[in-house]
Design a protein around this motif. Structure first.
Motif, PDB file in Angstrom:
ATOM      1  N   SER A  16      44.198 -20.155 -33.553  1.00 55.38           N
ATOM      2  CA  SER A  16      43.494 -20.684 -34.708  1.00 55.38           C
ATOM      3  C   SER A  16      44.474 -21.072 -35.662  1.00 55.38           C
ATOM      4  O   SER A  16      44.631 -22.080 -36.463  1.00 55.38           O
ATOM      5  CB  SER A  16      42.357 -19.805 -35.331  1.00 55.38           C
ATOM      6  OG  SER A  16      41.435 -19.301 -34.500  1.00 55.38           O
ATOM      7  N   LEU A  17      45.524 -19.981 -35.823  1.00 53.52           N
ATOM      8  CA  LEU A  17      46.712 -20.142 -36.987  1.00 53.52           C
ATOM      9  C   LEU A  17      47.330 -21.331 -36.653  1.00 53.52           C
ATOM     10  O   LEU A  17      47.679 -22.156 -37.393  1.00 53.52           O
ATOM     11  CB  LEU A  17      47.445 -18.943 -36.989  1.00 53.52           C
ATOM     12  CG  LEU A  17      46.741 -17.760 -37.767  1.00 53.52           C
ATOM     13  CD1 LEU A  17      47.758 -16.477 -37.489  1.00 53.52           C
ATOM     14  CD2 LEU A  17      46.440 -18.062 -39.097  1.00 53.52           C
ATOM     15  N   LEU A  19      46.725 -23.908 -34.935  1.00 55.67           N
ATOM     16  CA  LEU A  19      46.058 -25.198 -34.944  1.00 55.67           C
ATOM     17  C   LEU A  19      45.953 -25.524 -36.287  1.00 55.67           C
ATOM     18  O   LEU A  19      45.822 -26.776 -36.899  1.00 55.67           O
ATOM     19  CB  LEU A  19      44.679 -25.105 -34.252  1.00 55.67           C
ATOM     20  CG  LEU A  19      44.409 -25.074 -32.881  1.00 55.67           C
ATOM     21  CD1 LEU A  19      43.269 -24.650 -32.207  1.00 55.67           C
ATOM     22  CD2 LEU A  19      44.728 -26.555 -32.158  1.00 55.67           C
ATOM     23  N   SER A  20      45.794 -24.523 -37.280  1.00 54.20           N
ATOM     24  CA  SER A  20      45.565 -24.956 -38.726  1.00 54.20           C
ATOM     25  C   SER A  20      47.023 -25.499 -39.088  1.00 54.20           C
ATOM     26  O   SER A  20      47.122 -26.577 -39.873  1.00 54.20           O
ATOM     27  CB  SER A  20      45.376 -23.743 -39.495  1.00 54.20           C
ATOM     28  OG  SER A  20      44.065 -23.310 -39.154  1.00 54.20           O
ATOM     29  N   VAL A  21      48.148 -24.917 -38.887  1.00 55.63           N
ATOM     30  CA  VAL A  21      49.488 -25.212 -39.065  1.00 55.63           C
ATOM     31  C   VAL A  21      49.709 -26.813 -38.744  1.00 55.63           C
ATOM     32  O   VAL A  21      50.168 -27.757 -39.321  1.00 55.63           O
ATOM     33  CB  VAL A  21      50.728 -24.440 -38.585  1.00 55.63           C
ATOM     34  CG1 VAL A  21      51.764 -24.795 -38.722  1.00 55.63           C
ATOM     35  CG2 VAL A  21      50.685 -22.920 -39.295  1.00 55.63           C
ATOM     36  N   ALA A  23      47.374 -29.169 -38.089  1.00 55.83           N
ATOM     37  CA  ALA A  23      46.514 -29.912 -38.853  1.00 55.83           C
ATOM     38  C   ALA A  23      47.298 -29.997 -40.175  1.00 55.83           C
ATOM     39  O   ALA A  23      47.220 -31.226 -40.697  1.00 55.83           O
ATOM     40  CB  ALA A  23      45.255 -29.164 -39.122  1.00 55.83           C
ATOM     41  N   LEU A  24      47.966 -29.007 -40.788  1.00 54.80           N
ATOM     42  CA  LEU A  24      48.598 -29.184 -42.184  1.00 54.80           C
ATOM     43  C   LEU A  24      49.656 -29.988 -41.961  1.00 54.80           C
ATOM     44  O   LEU A  24      49.945 -31.132 -43.012  1.00 54.80           O
ATOM     45  CB  LEU A  24      49.030 -27.672 -42.373  1.00 54.80           C
ATOM     46  CG  LEU A  24      49.532 -27.699 -43.847  1.00 54.80           C
ATOM     47  CD1 LEU A  24      48.146 -27.730 -44.949  1.00 54.80           C
ATOM     48  CD2 LEU A  24      50.169 -26.211 -44.225  1.00 54.80           C
ATOM     49  N   CYS A  43      42.772 -31.549 -32.780  1.00 53.49           N
ATOM     50  CA  CYS A  43      42.810 -30.108 -33.315  1.00 53.49           C
ATOM     51  C   CYS A  43      41.511 -29.425 -33.710  1.00 53.49           C
ATOM     52  O   CYS A  43      41.333 -28.153 -33.205  1.00 53.49           O
ATOM     53  CB  CYS A  43      43.690 -29.952 -34.751  1.00 53.49           C
ATOM     54  SG  CYS A  43      45.339 -29.981 -34.569  1.00 53.49           S
ATOM     55  N   ALA A  44      40.509 -30.404 -34.126  1.00 55.96           N
ATOM     56  CA  ALA A  44      39.259 -29.787 -34.353  1.00 55.96           C
ATOM     57  C   ALA A  44      38.416 -29.600 -33.159  1.00 55.96           C
ATOM     58  O   ALA A  44      37.899 -28.393 -33.159  1.00 55.96           O
ATOM     59  CB  ALA A  44      38.545 -30.591 -35.164  1.00 55.96           C
ATOM     60  N   GLN A  47      39.786 -26.237 -31.628  1.00 52.15           N
ATOM     61  CA  GLN A  47      39.522 -25.259 -32.283  1.00 52.15           C
ATOM     62  C   GLN A  47      38.022 -24.766 -31.953  1.00 52.15           C
ATOM     63  O   GLN A  47      37.630 -23.532 -32.061  1.00 52.15           O
ATOM     64  CB  GLN A  47      39.414 -25.695 -33.994  1.00 52.15           C
ATOM     65  CG  GLN A  47      39.215 -24.518 -34.961  1.00 52.15           C
ATOM     66  CD  GLN A  47      40.256 -23.773 -35.092  1.00 52.15           C
ATOM     67  OE1 GLN A  47      40.643 -22.585 -34.691  1.00 52.15           O
ATOM     68  NE2 GLN A  47      41.279 -24.080 -36.183  1.00 52.15           N
ATOM     69  N   GLN A  51      36.933 -21.106 -30.862  1.00 51.27           N
ATOM     70  CA  GLN A  51      35.692 -20.237 -31.545  1.00 51.27           C
ATOM     71  C   GLN A  51      34.580 -19.881 -30.425  1.00 51.27           C
ATOM     72  O   GLN A  51      34.486 -18.703 -30.499  1.00 51.27           O
ATOM     73  CB  GLN A  51      35.138 -21.070 -32.731  1.00 51.27           C
ATOM     74  CG  GLN A  51      35.975 -21.391 -33.632  1.00 51.27           C
ATOM     75  CD  GLN A  51      36.647 -20.128 -34.616  1.00 51.27           C
ATOM     76  OE1 GLN A  51      35.685 -19.185 -34.721  1.00 51.27           O
ATOM     77  NE2 GLN A  51      37.792 -20.261 -35.004  1.00 51.27           N
TER      78      GLN A  51
END
Lengths: 94, 647
Positions: A16-17, A19-21, A23-24, A43-44, A47, A51
């Motif tokens: 998750s971390l 993928l968030s980076v 996306a950023l 990414c979504a 993600q 989940q």
């Protein structure tokens, strides 16, 4: 000890971390809308998989009916919210 | 920050409220110390994980909030009673209609319903508790922390004043510079987390913990309504969570989600709010439908007419509730296409609701009807709610809505839906299930008197508002001139509001009177009812059922009483119970401090409290608590005592 350590959860958290980076990065670097959206959508999708499989143990259930009903309902509400918002706020706005 | 910015100053009414808060708190502390009740309170209530006690605490909080919201309502009506009234100024009036809306929906209707479902659902499905008892306690205490934080706003920092819908840009820092709207975003967020967990908990309970033989299509109708409600909670509340988080970012950290510049979109708040807000209406109305189904069936001495169509219509309502939200802002600039689509979906909802109304009427048809207090509320609900529903269809027509939008007509409509729908229902449920919890009935004479006061005063209060709306009086105006001609109808409405207040005072007096004088019930079944909750003793033992019941039909206890079916087979076995814990209330206390620090942007205490929350969750993760067992001998003794046998 191996049984007690929540490998799946830790892996899911790390994914998750990461993928968030990723996306950023879309806003940190200049890129075209198409490239940016492609990265975000991929990414979504990943993600969502992380989940469902690593935190919600979707593969471990015995009864498939309740699982599919649940996913269908969630998809219905999710799609209605997203496309309904686009419909009311952008496409159908005067 | 100076002290006069921290406390609200300059309002005599608020000074009065501050004094009364201090006096009541002191009285509670002194009373508990004098009667040595601290230990009892902590062991039996504050740390409990028992669904019945949590339900009672929810209902007590809801009654308290009913009075808080009710006083707001009375103040509003007093201000509007005569033209050019000077009781409240514009700012104070704005704060009062905002808190009236939030308190009544989120801190009165929701906890009352969640309280009843906590008490009733496990009993109706023959379970010994909910699926996650500890989580249930966390849910309650988070709700309570959120409600208290929200209520604190009117003496410390200033109340929110942008309406319960908190539309942007009015709710932004620019137009609402006090901390009031910070309270809104954070207090509702904390309470909302609790509600979301309740939804998860009850879905798991209803799907996994039904008594043997109770298939989905044999569940009592109230349990069905709670299952559907929980599903709506699970899918609707995350939208509110996200919207409130974005609002908090905008107000505290300077982000631009709902601003009018820098790519923000103020209308997006209204959109997200109602994506949650409309399903929320069904979250508070579907359990009401369940309660009425139980009460009408019991007091008509008939099984519910059209069971399958009742379930089907609720499923359809739950889906439709997610596709109608834009009807709350027809007039805010959409094209004919958007308004057309949402008009049609909105009018469609009248179809399944109509199916339910006819099912109740046909349940009554040829029944042996008994006019008890809960039945009176249920019968009054049908015509009054129908007026609310019909005016709803009028509002659903987008072109006509340009005339009605944001007038008193709308205010009258939603009170005509929510008061008979939700308030009458929870009152009916309260009178109906009260003897189950406490072992005696509320006085029927006083109950009926309160009913007539409430039902008549309700119509006197809200019927004039339809006509005021059609004459052009808009909602949320704090005063009007005599030339408008709004005076006489407003005065009638105000008189009705005081009648309503009298009715609710009588209701509370009835609770007090019945506690002291009402005869105690000897059986667990005072109403000659049909479902499982009435088959155990009143008051209910900790473990609910000494033996888990076996079910074959839709009205298992009725069949049992008629001799067709044996509910309890087998002998006593050891019962596994969850142990009490102080962690939920401590966690909620830390959440309260966290929320309070965030409201005032005190970052250091907020970070410390945030770490505290994570520590509490870690403590819970590493805790080993397997509960305890009640031995067979103790069950035998309890059962004998509850049957009234001498030891």
């Amino acid at each position: 000890m191996k049984k007690l350590f929540p490998v799946h959860h830790v892996m899911g958290y790390v994914f998750s971390l990461v993928l968030s980076v990723v996306a950023l990065s879309v806003i940190l670097w200049d890129m075209s809308l198409a490239v940016g959206m492609t990265i975000l959508i991929i990414c979504a999708a990943i993600q969502m998989g992380v989940q469902l499989f690593m935190f919600m143990h979707i593969g471990e259930t015995g009864t498939k009916t309740s699982l599919y009903t649940n996913i269908a309902y969630a998809l219905f509400v999710g799609l209605v919210t997203v496309f309904g918002t686009l419909f009311t706020m952008i496409w159908g706005y005067q | 920050m100076k002290w006069d910015e921290f406390f609200v100053t300059g309002e005599p009414m608020i000074y009065g409220a501050m004094v009364s808060i201090v006096v009541v708190s002191l009285a509670i502390v002194i009373g508990l110390t004098y009667f040595k009740k601290w230990g009892y309170l902590w062991r039996e209530w504050l740390t409990t994980v028992d669904h019945k006690r949590i339900g009672i605490m929810y209902i007590i909080s809801a009654l308290l909030m009913l009075f808080r919201g009710g006083v707001d309502g009375l103040l509003m009506r007093s201000q509007l009673a005569i033209p050019e009234n000077g009781l409240l100024d514009a700012q104070h009036y704005n704060e009062i209609f905002t808190t009236h809306g939030v308190v009544m929906i989120l801190f009165m209707a929701m906890p009352f319903i969640i309280g009843l479902m906590n008490v009733v659902v496990p009993l109706q499905i023959g379970a010994r508790d909910v699926a996650f008892p500890r989580l249930n306690a966390v849910s309650f205490w988070l709700f309570f922390a959120g409600a208290m934080l929200f209520n604190l706003s009117f003496v410390i920092g200033g109340s929110p004043d942008a309406g319960w819908t908190a539309y942007f840009p009015l709710a932004s820092n620019e137009f609402s510079p006090t901390v009031g709207m910070n309270y809104y975003s954070i207090a509702i967020q904390i309470a909302g987390i609790g509600t979301l967990m309740t939804g998860v908990n009850f879905i798991a309970t209803i799907l996994k913990m039904r008594a043997p033989g109770m298939t989905l299509m044999k569940m009592p109708m109230f349990t069905w309504s709670i299952l559907i409600t929980s599903v709506i909670i699970l899918f609707a509340f995350p939208v509110l969570t996200v919207a409130l988080a974005l609002m908090m970012f905008d107000r505290l950290f300077g982000s631009q989600f709902f601003t009018m510049a820098n790519g923000g979109m103020d209308m997006l708040w209204a959109n997200l709010f109602w994506v949650w807000g409309h399903p929320e209406v069904y979250i508070v109305i579907l359990p009401a439908f369940g309660i009425f189904s139980e009460v009408i069936s019991t007091f008509s001495r008939k099984n519910l007419y059209g069971y399958a169509s009742m379930v089907g219509s609720m499923v359809v309502i739950s889906l439709l509730s997610f596709v109608v939200w834009a009807h709350h802002f027809y007039t805010m600039g959409h094209g004919a296409m958007v308004n057309g689509v949402f008009s049609i979906t909105t009018m469609l909802i009248a179809v399944p609701t109509g199916v339910k109304i006819f099912n109740w009427l046909l349940t009554l048809h040829k029944g042996r009807i008994e006019f008890t207090t809960p039945m009176l509320y249920s019968l009054a609900f049908i015509p009054i709610f129908t007026i609310g529903g019909v005016t709803g269809v009028m509002l659903a027509m987008a072109s006509a809505d340009y005339q009605y939008h944001n007038t008193m007509f709308l205010v009258a409509h939603f009170h005509y839906v929510l008061i008979p729908g939700t308030v009458f229902a929870v009152l009916a449920g309260f009178y109906y299930w009260f003897p189950k919890l406490f072992g005696f009935r509320l006085n029927e004479r006083q109950g009926k008197l309160a009913f007539w006061l409430i039902a008549v005063s309700f119509n006197v209060t809200f019927m004039p508002l339809f006509f005021l709306g059609l004459k052009g009086m808009t909602r949320r105006m704090y005063t009007y001139s005599a030339d408008t001609g709004f005076g006489p109808l407003n005065l009638i409405a105000t008189i009705g509001a005081f009648g309503l207040a009298l009715g609710f005072i009588l209701l509370v007096y009835n609770i007090y009177w019945s506690f002291r004088y009402a005869p105690r019930e000897t059986s667990g079944d005072p109403w000659n009812a049909r479902t499982l909750e009435w088959s155990t003793h009143s008051p209910i033992p900790d473990y609910n059922f000494a033996i888990v019941p076996t079910v074959t039909g839709r009205d298992p206890f009725w069949e049992h009483k008629k001799g067709g079916h044996q509910l309890y087979k087998g002998k006593y076995e050891e019962i596994h119970m969850p142990s009490n814990s102080g962690q939920p209330i401590i966690l909620a206390g830390i959440f309260f401090l966290f929320g309070f620090s965030m409201v005032f942007s005190w970052w250091v205490p907020a970070i410390i409290a945030g770490i505290g929350i994570i520590v509490m969750m870690a403590v819970r993760s590493f805790e080993r608590d397997h509960g305890y067992h009640i031995p067979v001998r103790e069950i035998e003794e309890t059962e004998a005592r509850l049957r009234g046998e001498q030891a």
